[in-house]
Write an enzyme that holds these catalytic residues in place. Structure first.
Site, PDB file in Angstrom:
ATOM      1  N   GLY A 113       1.269  11.096 -19.706  1.00 23.49           N
ATOM      2  CA  GLY A 113       0.435   9.937 -20.033  1.00 23.49           C
ATOM      3  C   GLY A 113       0.423   8.811 -19.024  1.00 23.49           C
TER       4      GLY A 113
ATOM      5  N   GLU B 248       5.723   3.700 -18.336  1.00 26.71           N
ATOM      6  CA  GLU B 248       5.322   4.454 -19.529  1.00 26.71           C
ATOM      7  C   GLU B 248       3.923   4.012 -19.954  1.00 26.71           C
ATOM      8  OE1 GLU B 248       5.415   6.876 -21.330  1.00 26.71           O
ATOM      9  OE2 GLU B 248       6.687   6.737 -23.096  1.00 26.71           O
TER      10      GLU B 248
ATOM     11  N   ASP C   2       4.996   3.006 -29.098  1.00 27.21           N
ATOM     12  CA  ASP C   2       4.441   3.126 -30.441  1.00 27.21           C
ATOM     13  C   ASP C   2       5.584   2.860 -31.436  1.00 27.21           C
ATOM     14  OD1 ASP C   2       2.571   3.922 -32.401  1.00 27.21           O
ATOM     15  OD2 ASP C   2       3.090   6.024 -32.214  1.00 27.21           O
TER      16      ASP C   2
ATOM     17  N   ARG D 170      -8.112  12.319 -20.635  1.00 29.40           N
ATOM     18  CA  ARG D 170      -7.129  11.592 -19.810  1.00 29.40           C
ATOM     19  C   ARG D 170      -7.763  10.855 -18.639  1.00 29.40           C
ATOM     20  NH1 ARG D 170      -1.867  12.911 -21.181  1.00 29.40           N
ATOM     21  NH2 ARG D 170      -1.532  15.036 -21.893  1.00 29.40           N
TER      22      ARG D 170
HETATM   23  P1  5GP Z   1       6.921   6.391 -29.505  1.00 25.69           P
HETATM   24  O1  5GP Z   1       8.119   7.206 -29.199  1.00 25.69           O
HETATM   25  O2  5GP Z   1       7.015   4.956 -29.042  1.00 25.69           O
HETATM   26  O3  5GP Z   1       6.513   6.496 -30.950  1.00 25.69           O
HETATM   27  O4  5GP Z   1       5.704   7.073 -28.794  1.00 25.69           O
HETATM   28  C1  5GP Z   1       5.456   7.016 -27.473  1.00 25.69           C
HETATM   29  C2  5GP Z   1       4.560   8.175 -27.098  1.00 25.69           C
HETATM   30  O5  5GP Z   1       3.625   8.516 -28.143  1.00 25.69           O
HETATM   31  C3  5GP Z   1       3.709   7.799 -25.928  1.00 25.69           C
HETATM   32  O6  5GP Z   1       4.361   8.057 -24.714  1.00 25.69           O
HETATM   33  C4  5GP Z   1       2.498   8.668 -26.117  1.00 25.69           C
HETATM   34  O7  5GP Z   1       2.722   9.924 -25.554  1.00 25.69           O
HETATM   35  C5  5GP Z   1       2.372   8.841 -27.608  1.00 25.69           C
HETATM   36  N1  5GP Z   1       1.345   7.954 -28.198  1.00 25.69           N
HETATM   37  C6  5GP Z   1       1.555   6.962 -29.091  1.00 25.69           C
HETATM   38  N2  5GP Z   1       0.394   6.362 -29.439  1.00 25.69           N
HETATM   39  C7  5GP Z   1      -0.577   6.989 -28.731  1.00 25.69           C
HETATM   40  C8  5GP Z   1      -2.005   6.832 -28.646  1.00 25.69           C
HETATM   41  O8  5GP Z   1      -2.651   5.972 -29.284  1.00 25.69           O
HETATM   42  N3  5GP Z   1      -2.665   7.679 -27.819  1.00 25.69           N
HETATM   43  C9  5GP Z   1      -2.019   8.637 -27.087  1.00 25.69           C
HETATM   44  N4  5GP Z   1      -2.764   9.427 -26.315  1.00 25.69           N
HETATM   45  N5  5GP Z   1      -0.680   8.823 -27.133  1.00 25.69           N
HETATM   46  C10 5GP Z   1       0.040   8.000 -27.948  1.00 25.69           C
END
Ligand code: 5GP
Length: 186
Positions: free
Chosen positions: A50, A105, A109, A171
């Site tokens: 990403g 990063e 989320d 992407r």
């Molecule tokens: P976390 O561990 O903070 O929940 O998630 C981080 C990862 O979730 C990010 O690196 C990404 O890969 C994915 N992610 C979270 N929200 C989104 C979104 O709205 N779109 C996309 N494409 N990936 C997301």
């Protein structure tokens, strides 16, 4: 000039100019903060896939010497969302010890991924460890994590473009956008 949107795109959240302007601001701040280091002392670590476009734009705008490296992560299937379990599927080539490490990063989320990265890289004796993250969804946070350099806060919606995907699509869109619900329903 009107932008013609692909059929799957509902709405643009952050257009290309807005993203580029913010990335430039972030690069300026980071260049100031890391001034005076030698090339081998400052390591950017991008989290694949990403962050690849954000990393390319940010790194090219830095005015301080630096190296780039990448890691790839995968969330454990099924229970990933529930447990936040993350696993590394590709590590950096460079040795992190005694280097100033900046993790790059795409989005934070729940915070589990960044928490994992702080733990893994923190244990490797870096000279310092900070994070540059393009997007944050504060409403979704489950664990508190520090983001040293943040691009934008966005609402709790799934976004694509500028490196971010849905099922490995979208992407390379130059902007960050929301998808039409029909895309998920297919
Ligand atoms: P976390 O561990 O903070 O929940 O998630 C981080 C990862 O979730 C990010 O690196 C990404 O890969 C994915 N992610 C979270 N929200 C989104 C979104 O709205 N779109 C996309 N494409 N990936 C997301």
């Amino acid at each position: 000039m009107d932008i013609i949107l692909p059929n799957s795109i509902e709405r643009i959240l952050l257009d290309e100019a807005t993203i580029q302007q913010r990335v430039q601001q972030m690069a300026d701040i980071i260049s100031t903060d890391y001034a005076g280091l030698r090339n081998e002392e400052f390591l950017l670590v991008g989290v694949l896939k990403g962050s690849f476009i954000f990393m390319a734009d940010l790194a090219r705008r830095l005015t301080v010497p630096h190296r780039v490296d990448f890691i790839a992560l995968s969330s454990y299937e099924d229970s990933a969302a529930a447990t936040g379990a993350v696993r590394m599927i590709m590590d950096t080539r460079a040795d992190v010890a005694r280097r100033h490490v900046l993790i790059v990063e795409d989005i934070v989320d729940t915070g589990y991924t960044l928490q994992y990265l702080y733990r893994i890289f923190g244990a490797r004796q870096p000279a310092s460890l900070r994070t540059a993250v393009l997007l944050s969804k504060p409403d979704r946070r489950e664990v508190e994590v520090t983001v040293d350099y943040l691009g934008f806060q966005i609402p709790d919606v799934w976004v694509v473009g500028y490196g971010l995907d849905y099922a490995d699509r979208f992407r390379t869109l130059p902007y960050i956008a929301m998808l039409k619900p029909s895309v998920y329903e297919k």
